[in-house]
Design a protein around this motif. Sequence first.
Motif, PDB file in Angstrom:
ATOM      1  N   ILE A 119       0.819  -1.208   0.000  1.00 57.23           N
ATOM      2  CA  ILE A 119       0.000   0.000   0.000  1.00 57.23           C
ATOM      3  C   ILE A 119       0.858   1.265   0.000  1.00 57.23           C
ATOM      4  O   ILE A 119       0.341   2.355  -0.180  1.00 57.23           O
ATOM      5  N   ALA A 132       4.899   0.455   3.391  1.00 56.54           N
ATOM      6  CA  ALA A 132       3.726  -0.104   4.082  1.00 56.54           C
ATOM      7  C   ALA A 132       3.151  -1.266   3.287  1.00 56.54           C
ATOM      8  O   ALA A 132       3.072  -1.217   2.056  1.00 56.54           O
ATOM      9  N   ARG A 134      -0.014  -4.550   3.617  1.00 58.27           N
ATOM     10  CA  ARG A 134      -1.223  -4.969   4.306  1.00 58.27           C
ATOM     11  C   ARG A 134      -1.374  -6.482   4.214  1.00 58.27           C
ATOM     12  O   ARG A 134      -1.164  -7.073   3.163  1.00 58.27           O
ATOM     13  N   GLU A 139      -2.366  -3.724   8.931  1.00 57.43           N
ATOM     14  CA  GLU A 139      -1.557  -2.794   8.149  1.00 57.43           C
ATOM     15  C   GLU A 139      -0.234  -2.578   8.879  1.00 57.43           C
ATOM     16  O   GLU A 139      -0.214  -2.165  10.035  1.00 57.43           O
ATOM     17  N   THR A 141       3.566  -0.754   8.767  1.00 60.74           N
ATOM     18  CA  THR A 141       4.394   0.289   8.157  1.00 60.74           C
ATOM     19  C   THR A 141       5.798   0.223   8.737  1.00 60.74           C
ATOM     20  O   THR A 141       5.979   0.163   9.958  1.00 60.74           O
ATOM     21  N   ARG A 167      -6.961  -2.908  11.188  1.00 58.18           N
ATOM     22  CA  ARG A 167      -8.010  -2.198  10.462  1.00 58.18           C
ATOM     23  C   ARG A 167      -9.323  -2.978  10.433  1.00 58.18           C
ATOM     24  O   ARG A 167     -10.293  -2.523   9.820  1.00 58.18           O
TER      25      ARG A 167
END
Length: 660
Positions: A119, A132, A134, A139, A141, A167
């Motif tokens: 992402i 980053a 997912r 998620e 980073t 998320r």
Amino acid sequence: MRMRHAKKYTSFTLLWTAVIAVAFLLGALVSAEDQSLVTIENEYIKVFVNNTADGRGRFAVDVTGGDPERDDDDNQPLIYGRPLPWTSYTTINMNGLLFAFGGPVSKRAGEGLATGLMIQKPEVRDGAIVTAWRYGDLEVTQYISIVDGPTTGLPDTARIAYTMVNRGQVYHSVGLRVCIDAMLGENDGAPFRMGEKQILTDYGAQGSTIQSYWQAFDSLEEPKVIAQGTLAGGELTTPDRLFFSNWGTFADQPWNPVLIAGRDFTRVGEFEYDSAVALMWDATDLPPGAALSRVTYYGLGGVTISKGELTLGVTAPASVQSGTTEQYIVLAYLENRGEGVARDVSLTIDVPNSLRLLNPIKVDIGSLKPGETRQAAWTFTAVGSGTATINVRGHAFESDPVIVERKIKLIAPPKLGLTVLDPPMVKSVTGRYEPYPVAVQAIVSNDGGDVATDTWAELAPGNGIELAPGESSRRYIGKLAPGTEVLVRWSVVSSGGVGSTGFKILTGCNENKVISGSNAIQWPDLPRQIRSVSVPVTERPGWYQVDIDLVNLPEASQLALRVTFDSDTELLAVQRGGFMVQDGKVLSWLREPVMEGNAVLLEATRSTATGKQFENFATVWVRRKSGGNGPLAMQSAVLRLLDPSGKPVPVTAVSENKDQ
């Protein structure tokens, strides 16, 4: 050069040289999108991240100028990664399933591990190389940047950080392992040193056996590169487990490596020394919407060396926080450079009154063979200010003593301040709050002498206030430098009630206790209604659309409403409104709406309040059998309106007709 890398290095170097030559001939620089490496560097070190389809997101560290007092560490690797990083890699453990952070790789390190969805490809943002990925709801980073080294005080250390955010809507078990393929210049098998232990074979540590840092170098006499991994203090999150082994073991075993007592750092399946280290943070439950950070440092180590028949090296923090209970370590290395056995060897330390030593001053070592290195550690706290000078002395029978002096800067710890700002005045405008949602703000400041790490602020709404949809209660500020401040903001809505409703804001960091402040919002009195409004349908004589809305009823969760029409009316259709949507799913009626006599009964329930000042309950279409578009005779009656706890909610039913 390591044989496992040599072929890859040569072929890619030729390819990259060709790419540069083509770019030069075309008279253009390679764009950020075309770069194989994303780099940040200064006069001390360089950090760089792979930006190709093979190993995207993997990182490495090089020395540029290194130690200002020495030239022999210039342009040397600290983490293997030339020309493209791939040997150091990070494993994500999500619900027991293992994933490699970043893109897939065709080589040995974590080969075959599942990867997620990119992402954010590597790019420099706010002084860090940010990448980053997912993995389902998770998620992750990665932030690679340069910070001051804890023992050098110079910007010669890589900050390796990961933030993991859930998320999704359910808990997930999340763990992390970072493998660092350490390489000290041309030396790929230097011993690790942690506390009083020299590590030459497989070794694992956990809990209290993990020291605040480890170092690696070959010889005190001519240490080309001194590496240091810092594991505790400030913003750092000490790993649950720490492993030292050969790189092959970590490359082939992406989570819990099998260590063999007494096995040296010869790479598994090959014949060369190849030392590496892995930091593991065990899996922990991560709630929906929550975030988890893992931070470690790796860079140059600051060792002050005095040479002689006994060569002494001393390392200690460049600066420490004074007036706290935080404990720090002075570490001394003593190497026998003479031709005979050194006897009655000891190390002693002298500290000023501004430091409180927690160990005996003298450490007896005994005998020291030629070429042998031993080490000793002292723990201290700081109570004064200014600069503290420590002296460590190495001594042996019939040998001149060797002395190292080192200075430590004593600084005040961080001190958070909090100012909760007055919220805006909320007014009633045409039956609605204005402004709405309402902004709640606070200023968090650092009034101390050192950086506050892992700083956060959190809103605790009181009765009558709720976070606006999509809001989270906690704000992650991260590092807050001395003398700086940051504005934090939330959006809130009314959960019912009139008058003053209070809220509290809390803030904290790794170094301070939590502090708090409070304020209140004044909610004006608003009409609390279920409003049914009929409008004739254009080009459909005798047809009407009736919109049924909840006005200023954010606490509503259960509703039974009867709408009565005249006997000349028939029901055409009913459409569910936003009240009947919860967590992205459309709810069902408690019973299907039908016309009974000349009335329609609408019943629905949800497990949570809407939290909205204005929400549509349903839209009803009816037809007057005799035709004509005159005013529709209609009357609404609330049979039941409850909040999530089952408490009745006061309300007035209002019906009105409007022209199209």
